[in-house]
Motif scaffolding. Sequence first.
Motif, short mmCIF file in Angstrom:
data_model
loop_
_atom_site.label_atom_id
_atom_site.label_comp_id
_atom_site.label_asym_id
_atom_site.label_seq_id
_atom_site.Cartn_x
_atom_site.Cartn_y
_atom_site.Cartn_z
N UNK A 101 48.14 52.13 43.13
CA UNK A 101 47.37 50.89 43.02
C UNK A 101 47.65 50.00 44.23
N UNK A 102 46.60 49.43 44.82
CA UNK A 102 46.83 48.49 45.93
C UNK A 102 47.60 47.27 45.44
N UNK A 103 48.46 46.74 46.28
CA UNK A 103 49.24 45.55 45.91
C UNK A 103 48.34 44.37 45.59
N UNK A 104 47.19 44.32 46.24
CA UNK A 104 46.26 43.20 46.04
C UNK A 104 45.11 43.56 45.11
N UNK A 105 45.34 44.48 44.19
CA UNK A 105 44.29 44.94 43.28
C UNK A 105 43.64 43.79 42.54
N UNK A 106 42.33 43.75 42.61
CA UNK A 106 41.53 42.82 41.82
C UNK A 106 40.88 43.64 40.71
N UNK A 107 41.12 43.29 39.46
CA UNK A 107 40.54 44.10 38.38
C UNK A 107 39.01 44.04 38.40
N UNK A 108 38.42 45.12 37.93
CA UNK A 108 36.97 45.13 37.74
C UNK A 108 36.61 44.05 36.73
N UNK A 109 35.48 43.41 36.94
CA UNK A 109 34.97 42.42 36.00
C UNK A 109 33.70 42.97 35.35
N UNK A 110 33.30 42.37 34.26
CA UNK A 110 32.06 42.77 33.60
C UNK A 110 30.87 42.59 34.54
N UNK A 111 30.85 41.51 35.31
CA UNK A 111 29.75 41.26 36.24
C UNK A 111 29.67 42.33 37.32
N UNK A 112 30.82 42.73 37.85
CA UNK A 112 30.84 43.78 38.88
C UNK A 112 30.35 45.11 38.30
N UNK A 113 30.82 45.44 37.12
CA UNK A 113 30.39 46.69 36.47
C UNK A 113 28.90 46.65 36.21
N UNK A 114 28.39 45.53 35.75
CA UNK A 114 26.95 45.39 35.49
C UNK A 114 26.14 45.71 36.74
N UNK A 115 26.57 45.19 37.85
CA UNK A 115 25.87 45.43 39.11
C UNK A 115 25.98 46.89 39.55
N UNK A 116 27.17 47.44 39.53
CA UNK A 116 27.40 48.80 40.04
C UNK A 116 26.74 49.88 39.18
N UNK A 117 26.78 49.73 37.88
CA UNK A 117 26.24 50.79 37.04
C UNK A 117 24.71 50.83 37.05
N UNK A 118 24.08 49.81 37.62
CA UNK A 118 22.62 49.85 37.78
C UNK A 118 22.19 50.83 38.88
N UNK A 119 23.15 51.27 39.68
CA UNK A 119 22.87 52.22 40.76
C UNK A 119 23.77 53.45 40.61
#
Length: 143
Positions: A101-119
């Motif tokens: 895991x990267x030290x600066x890991x930013x967790x996935x958010x619902x908004x990010x998942x919503x955008x990515x799974x559309x493609x």
Amino acid sequence: MMALAASAAAQGSPSAMTGVANPEQAHIDYILKCQGCHQPEGGGDIAHTPPLQGEVARFLHVPGGREFLARVPGVASVDLSDARLAQLLNWTLQRFDRSNMPADFEPYSAAEISQLRRQPLRLEREATRASLLAAMGERTRDH
């Protein structure tokens, strides 16, 4: 179902996993939606299903890797809400590959998942994965 809950509780507490409000639910979601192919301990099946154990977080270190994890067909099309899928991805990364895991890991958010799974990735999935793995190899050689 009681055994599932007890097993899930052993996987970690909410404070131990970034972006995972309910690790028990995430573990149950993994059992129901992912484990059939990726196996209980994330080992996968090298012929058909890539391993998660000791591998999956490596994608977070190369450009496009984070997006790839949310766009692969089995992830993008799973019948979970965006919030539950974000939690499941965050749980999976930390459960099976915390050491990468990267030290600066930013967790996935619902908004990010919503955008990515559309493609979602379709036929280009294998070529995209191969390109990312090649980039990981170069990163490993450079560091």
